[in-house]
Design a protein around this motif. Structure first.
Motif, mmCIF file in Angstrom:
data_model
loop_
_atom_site.group_PDB
_atom_site.id
_atom_site.type_symbol
_atom_site.label_atom_id
_atom_site.label_comp_id
_atom_site.label_asym_id
_atom_site.label_seq_id
_atom_site.Cartn_x
_atom_site.Cartn_y
_atom_site.Cartn_z
ATOM 1 N N UNK A 1 -16.248 2.514 30.176
ATOM 2 C CA UNK A 1 -17.163 3.658 30.185
ATOM 3 C C UNK A 1 -18.349 3.492 29.228
ATOM 4 N N UNK A 2 -18.288 2.475 28.333
ATOM 5 C CA UNK A 2 -19.428 2.268 27.441
ATOM 6 C C UNK A 2 -19.251 0.951 26.689
ATOM 7 N N UNK A 3 -20.361 0.381 26.244
ATOM 8 C CA UNK A 3 -20.243 -0.746 25.327
ATOM 9 C C UNK A 3 -20.283 -0.199 23.901
ATOM 10 N N UNK B 1 -16.032 5.604 40.741
ATOM 11 C CA UNK B 1 -15.837 4.166 40.955
ATOM 12 C C UNK B 1 -14.726 3.947 41.991
ATOM 13 N N UNK C 1 -24.021 7.938 29.172
ATOM 14 C CA UNK C 1 -24.004 6.873 30.168
ATOM 15 C C UNK C 1 -24.700 7.390 31.430
ATOM 16 N N UNK D 1 -25.875 5.950 34.047
ATOM 17 C CA UNK D 1 -25.387 5.430 35.334
ATOM 18 C C UNK D 1 -24.196 6.283 35.801
ATOM 19 N N UNK E 1 -19.329 10.327 25.263
ATOM 20 C CA UNK E 1 -19.701 8.962 25.641
ATOM 21 C C UNK E 1 -20.431 9.004 26.985
ATOM 22 N N UNK E 2 -19.907 9.810 27.896
ATOM 23 C CA UNK E 2 -20.521 9.929 29.219
ATOM 24 C C UNK E 2 -21.729 10.858 29.185
ATOM 25 N N UNK F 1 -14.744 7.841 36.539
ATOM 26 C CA UNK F 1 -13.741 6.873 36.997
ATOM 27 C C UNK F 1 -13.440 7.124 38.479
ATOM 28 N N UNK G 1 -15.518 0.205 25.617
ATOM 29 C CA UNK G 1 -14.560 1.300 25.562
ATOM 30 C C UNK G 1 -13.998 1.487 26.976
ATOM 31 N N UNK G 2 -12.666 1.477 27.100
ATOM 32 C CA UNK G 2 -12.033 1.587 28.417
ATOM 33 C C UNK G 2 -11.215 2.875 28.493
ATOM 34 N N UNK G 3 -11.422 3.612 29.562
ATOM 35 C CA UNK G 3 -10.668 4.843 29.808
ATOM 36 C C UNK G 3 -10.096 4.780 31.218
ATOM 37 N N UNK H 1 -19.403 1.366 35.939
ATOM 38 C CA UNK H 1 -20.189 2.339 35.185
ATOM 39 C C UNK H 1 -21.069 1.708 34.112
ATOM 40 N N UNK H 2 -20.807 0.431 33.805
ATOM 41 C CA UNK H 2 -21.537 -0.221 32.712
ATOM 42 C C UNK H 2 -21.758 -1.684 33.086
ATOM 43 N N UNK I 1 -11.212 1.908 33.399
ATOM 44 C CA UNK I 1 -12.631 1.837 33.720
ATOM 45 C C UNK I 1 -13.423 1.665 32.423
#
Lengths: 334, 71, 354
Positions: free
Chosen positions: B50-52, C138, C251, C253, C185-186, C135, B43-45, B33-34, B48
C-alpha cells in the motif's frame, strides 16, 4: 495403498496394517506379545495422562502428528516430575488416508518415542468415513521418583520463572503452512525428557513445571498465578521470540504470548536455585536458549496487582495485564 | 484498524506481484497500488503493497516537534 | 528523544484532555504497550469505532451466513470476521453446521481458489476502511482481467470522516483524535483538514510501534496546549507524526481506483445506526461482482441494554455499561466493542483488574 473401511474391520486388512506399519515401527517386547492388553513392570507413584491430536496439516514444517503426539504426552508426564515409560496410541483414520503417509507418521512417532525413552506398548486402529485425515489419541504412563513434588499449585513468592526457549514457533509453522506465507519457521515439537532429567539429576528444587502449549505463555502463566494465588510479573524484553516469528505475528495481528508451542516449558524455582536450574536446562537438548523471564510475588508485597494477576512490563515501562486466551486466536487483518 | 507491516521487495514476479520479505517470511504481495522495484522497503496490508517506506521517521519527527515547540 | 516525550507525558499537569483513537489497531497497540500506565491520569485515551469487523451490522453477517449455507458457494474472509455475531450465529458456528467458510490471509488468495475450483461460487467477505478498500480494487482488477465468473465480494466498506463527523456532531467528549495511521497511508493527512476546521479539533496521525505511539500522543498533547495559538496563526490542526509512510495526499493511485469501482452510500454501523455517506458500494456497472451488499441494514441488538454507542462516543467507560464483564465478555460479545480484539470493551475486559 489407500485406507478403506476394511482396514478398520478387525479382519485381514486390519492385521496387515498392524503388521506392516505399527508393529514394524514400534517393535518392542511388550507390544510384540500382541495380547489384549499390555502387562508392564512398575511400582510406586504412577503418573497417567491422555491427549488427543487433531492437527492439520498432519505433516508440517519441523514435524508431524506422530512426533507431536509423543511429545505432547511425554511432556505432560514430565511436568509432574514423572519419568515417562509407556505410551498407548489409538489411531482414528479417515477412509482415503494414504498408507505411505501413515507409515511416515508411525515411523516418526516411533523415532520420537525412542528419543523420549518410552515404549509404545498398546494400540488400536479404527477407520471412519471422511477424506483422508487422521487423528491420534494417546495415553502415557510414568513413575514419579521418591521425594519429587511438582504441581501447578506450588508456585511460591520469590520463585523465578525460567522459559526454556523461543516462543511461537509451532503455532507459526502450522499457521504459515495453512496461509499463503512462506518461511523457514519450523515447529519446536520436542520431548523434554533430558531437560527434566537434568533438573532432577542436579537436584534442583523445582516448585512448578508446565509445558507451554495451547493458549501460549500468557494463558499458562495466568492459570498458574490463579491456582497458586500469587502475582506473576514478566518483562517483555526478556521473553525470547525469533525475529521471523515476531514478523509473522505482525503480519497477522497475532501475539507471540498467545501462540502455541510443543517443546517449551516453564520452570519455577527459588531465586537461589536459578543459576543451577538454568545450567541444567541449557545443557539439555532444546534448552540452550533458556532464560529467566519473570518473578513470582506475594500479592501483599507485589509492586502491582492482586492475587492471580499476570503482569507484563512493556519495553516502554508500561504495565500490561494479561488474561488467558479468549476465543481461538484467529489472525486479525483489519 | 488495519494491520500492516514494513518489509523489503526481493523479487518482481510479474506486473502484478512481488515477493516481499519480512525477516524471513515471504509474501507474494500485489503491486497494483504502488510502483515498486527490488530493494524498496514497503508497507503491506492484507497481501497488498500500500506504500513505500521512504523517510527516516526519527529525523522527520524531531523536526516536526521542534516546529511544534517553537510556536 | 523518546525519553523526553515519555517524561513530558508522565508529568503532564495541564487541563485534563481526552484523546480518541479511531483505529482498532491503535486500540490494540495502546493496550499492548501499556502506555496508559505511564502517562499522566490527566491524559485519557478512549477507543473509537475503528474496527471494521466490529461495526459491521448483524444483517451483513446474516447475509454471509446465508451464502455460506448456499449450495455450491463458499465464503472466504479474514480470521477476525469469523467471530462476529449475526442475528443468531457467527460464521464460526455455521462452519460446524455445514457452512462453507475459508479463512485467508489476503483477498488475492481467493483468485487461486476460484481458478482451481471453477464450479464453486466464491464470495469474499469484504469488510474494511480506507486501508483495505484499495486491496479489493486490486482483487477486482484481477477478477476482470482473468474473466473469473465465480468470484464476487459482499461488501461492508466504511469511511472514517463521516463517522468522526457523527461523533463530533453527537456531542462526543473528545478533545483530539489520534488519527488512524494506515488509513492515512491511503487517504493522506490532508483528509482530516475539513473536520479539524469544522470542529476546531486537532488530529495527529500516529504509527503503531510503542515509540511511535509515545511520539504521536506527545505531539497531540502539545497541539492541544498550543491550540488557541495555532488557530490564531491560521494553522491547520492536522499534524503527521507517521511521516515514514503517510504523505499529505496519500496514495493517489489507490484513491483513484477506489473512486473508479465504488460510490458512497449510507451505511449502518453496529450499535450506532445509519450514517449517511459513510459506506462505499460497487458502482452499478460492476454489479455483477457484488453478492448483494446494498440494504443489509438490519442491526439487531443482541441485548437492549448494550451501550456500545455511548462507549464509542467516549460518553461512558466500558465499566459503566450494565452488561460489561457480566453477560458481555469476549466469549459471548453482546455488542460491537466486545466483538474483536480491537474493540474497546474487549481491551478493557482484558485489563479489567487494573
Amino acid at each position: 495403498m489407500i485406507v478403506t473401511m476394511a482396514h478398520g474391520s478387525g479382519g485381514a486388512a486390519t492385521s496387515e496394517l498392524i503388521r506392516d506399519i505399527f508393529a514394524r515401527s514400534f517393535d518392542n517386547d511388550v507390544l510384540n506379545e500382541m495380547e489384549d492388553s499390555a502387562v508392564v513392570p512398575g511400582s510406586g507413584r504412577i503418573a497417567v495422562t491422555t491427549d488427543s491430536f487433531v492437527v492439520t496439516p498432519i505433516e508440517y514444517p519441523g514435524g508431524d502428528i506422530g512426533r507431536l503426539c509423543v511429545c505432547g504426552t511425554v511432556n505432560d508426564l514430565l511436568m509432574r516430575g514423572a519419568v515417562p515409560k509407556y505410551l498407548t496410541c489409538g489411531f482414528i483414520l479417515q477412509e482415503g488416508a494414504d498408507t505411505e503417509v501413515l507409515k511416515r507418521i508411525v515411523e516418526s512417532m516411533a523415532a520420537t518415542a525412542r528419543e523420549a525413552g518410552v515404549k509404545v506398548v498398546a494400540g488400536d486402529t479404527k477407520v471412519i468415513e471422511g477424506n483422508g485425515g487422521m487423528l491420534i489419541n494417546t495415553a502415557g504412563v510414568g513413575f514419579v521418583p521418591e521425594g519429587i513434588e511438582v504441581s501447578a499449585k506450588s508456585l511460591k513468592p520469590g520463585d523465578v520463572l525460567i522459559l526454556s526457549g523461543d516462543l511461537g514457533d509451532h503455532h507459526a509453522a502450522i499457521l504459515g503452512s495453512r496461509l499463503s506465507i512462506s518461511n523457514d519457521i519450523v515447529s519446536d515439537n520436542a520431548p523434554l525428557t533430558e531437560m527434566v532429567g537434568n533438573l532432577q539429576a542436579d537436584k534442583v528444587n523445582v516448585h512448578t513445571m508446565r509445558d507451554v502449549t495451547r493458549g501460549g505463555l500468557a494463558t499458562v502463566l495466568k492459570e498458574l498465578a490463579a491456582s497458586s494465588g500469587v502475582v506473576i510479573a514478566l518483562e517483555e524484553d526478556k521473553i525470547p521470540v525469533k525475529q521471523s516469528v515476531k514478523d509473522f505475528c505482525g503480519l497477522l495481528g497475532l501475539d507471540p504470548l498467545y501462540m502455541g508451542n510443543e517443546g517449551k516449558m516453564i520452570a519455577a524455582v527459588p531465586r537461589a536455585e536459578a543459576e543451577k536450574a538454568l545450567s541444567a536446562i541449557r545443557r539439555a537438548a532444546y534448552g540452550e536458549k533458556a532464560v529467566v523471564i519473570g518473578e513470582v510475588y506475594d500479592p501483599a508485597s507485589a509492586p502491582a496487582g492482586k492475587a492471580g494477576d499476570l503482569l507484563l512490563t512493556t519495553p516502554i515501562g508500561g504495565i500490561r495485564q494479561l488474561d488467558v486466551l479468549q476465543g481461538e486466536g484467529l489472525p486479525r487483518i483489519c | 484498524m488495519c494491520v500492516a507491516l514494513p518489509g523489503e521487495v526481493t523479487e518482481l514476479l510479474d506486473d502484478k506481484f512481488a515477493k516481499v520479505d519480512f525477516n524471513g517470511n515471504i509474501v507474494e504481495a500485489a503491486t497494483g497500488l504502488v510502483d515498486v522495484k527490488v530493494g524498496d522497503k514497503v508497507l503491506v496490508h492484507a497481501g497488498c503493497i500500500i506504500q513505500t517506506v521512504s523517510k527516516d521517521e526519527a529525523d522527520e519527527l524531531e523536526d516536526l516537534f521542534k516546529e511544534l515547540g517553537a510556536f | 528523544m523518546i525519553e523526553q516525550y515519555m517524561k513530558y507525558l508522565k508529568e503532564y499537569d495541564g487541563a485534563p484532555v481526552t484523546l480518541m483513537e479511531v483505529c482498532g489497531s491503535h486500540t490494540a497497540a495502546i493496550a499492548k504497550s501499556g502506555i496508559k500506565t505511564v502517562i499522566s491520569p490527566k491524559i485519557r485515551l478512549v477507543s473509537g469505532p475503528g474496527c471494521p469487523v466490529c461495526v459491521s451490522p448483524s444483517g451483513y453477517v446474516d447475509q454471509l451466513i446465508h451464502l455460506a449455507l448456499e449450495e455450491g458457494a463458499t465464503i472466504t474472509t479474514f480470521g477476525d470476521l469469523m467471530r462476529i455475531p449475526g442475528s443468531k450465529y457467527t460464521l464460526n458456528e455455521i462452519k460446524g453446521q455445514g457452512g462453507k467458510v475459508e479463512m485467508v490471509y489476503s483477498p488475492m488468495d481467493v483468485i487461486r481458489l476460484a481458478k482451481e475450483h471453477p464450479q464453486t461460487r466464491y464470495v469474499f467477505g469484504a469488510v474494511g476502511f480506507e486501508t483495505t478498500i484499495p486491496v479489493y480494487t486490486v482483487l477486482l482488477d484481477a477478477v476482470i482481467a482473468e474473466k473469473l465468473t465465480n468470484l464476487q465480494i459482499l461488501t461492508a466498506l466504511k469511511c472514517m470522516p463521516p463517522v468522526i463527523d457523527w461523533l463530533c456532531e453527537g456531542g462526543a467528549k473528545i478533545d483530539a483524535f489520534i488519527a488512524p495511521g494506515h488509513v492515512s497511508v491511503i487517504t493522506g493527512s490532508d483528509y482530516y483538514i475539513p473536520l479539524a476546521k469544522k470542529y476546531r479539533i486537532p488530529f495527529g496521525i500516529t504509527g503503531f510501534q510503542p515509540k511511535e505511539l509515545v511520539a504521536g500522543i506527545y505531539g497531540i498533547v502539545r497541539m492541544l496546549e498550543k491550540k488557541e495559538e495555532l488557530l490564531a496563526q491560521g494553522e491547520v490542526l492536522v499534524k503527521n507524526f507517521y511521516p515514514s509512510v503517510v504523505t499529505p495526499q496519500g496514495n493517489e493511485k489507490a484513491l483513484a481506483k477506489i473512486n473508479g469501482y465504488f460510490e458512497p452510500g449510507p451505511a449502518v454501523w453496529r450499535g450506532m445506526g445509519n450514517i449517511p455517506d459513510s459506506g462505499l458500494y460497487l458502482r452499478p456497472e460492476y454489479a455483477a461482482y457484488d453478492a448483494g451488499s446494498r440494504g443489509l441494514d438490519d442491526d439487531r441488538k443482541i441485548n437492549q441494554a448494550c451501550r456500545c454507542d455511548q462507549v464509542l462516543m467516549g460518553k461512558i467507560s466500558s465499566k459503566e455499561c450494565p452488561l460489561f464483564a457480566r453477560v458481555c465478555s469476549p466469549l459471548s460479545p453482546q455488542g460491537a466493542c466486545m466483538v474483536s480484539s480491537e474493540g474497546s470493551c474487549y481491551q478493557n475486559y482484558l485489563n479489567r483488574g487494573n
